[in-house]
Scaffold this active site. Structure first.
Site, short mmCIF file in Angstrom:
data_model
loop_
_atom_site.label_atom_id
_atom_site.label_comp_id
_atom_site.label_asym_id
_atom_site.label_seq_id
_atom_site.Cartn_x
_atom_site.Cartn_y
_atom_site.Cartn_z
N TYR A 13 -15.99 -0.41 -0.17
CA TYR A 13 -16.29 0.11 1.17
C TYR A 13 -15.10 -0.12 2.10
O TYR A 13 -14.65 0.80 2.79
CB TYR A 13 -17.54 -0.56 1.72
N LYS A 17 -12.55 2.84 3.84
CA LYS A 17 -12.50 3.11 5.28
C LYS A 17 -11.09 2.95 5.84
O LYS A 17 -10.48 3.90 6.30
CB LYS A 17 -13.47 2.19 6.04
#
Length: 97
Positions: A13, A17
């Protein structure tokens, strides 16, 4: 915020990002397209309605959840020279962690 600072168990994750934001910003900069990351902390929404608010608020230096309107960062859309940046909208929570 994990998208910028990272968090145990959230490697994919976090990488997707922050890394994606910087890479895409470099890739499209020659076409004058800015790319930025807005990383909200605790925002008063249906998603945060069930949280233990008193406990969560104690961790936030400003002492409150943010409001949805506070995450609307129109200045990024109006500032063509800002690109590849991460804006934390979290009441200072990253300072406490």
């Amino acid at each position: 915020m994990e998208g910028v600072k990272g968090n145990s168990g959230q490697c994919v994750y976090s990488t997707s990002k922050a890394g994606f934001t910087c890479s895409l910003a470099k890739e499209v900069a020659t076409r004058n397209i800015p790319v930025n990351l807005v990383a909200p902390g605790f925002i008063r929404t249906e998603m945060t309605a069930g949280l233990e608010k008193e406990e969560a608020v104690r961790k936030i230096p400003l002492g409150r959840f943010g409001e949805p309107a506070e995450v609307a960062v129109l200045f990024l859309l109006e500032s063509p020279s800002i690109t590849g940046q991460a804006l934390l909208v979290d009441g200072g929570l990253q300072l406490a962690l």
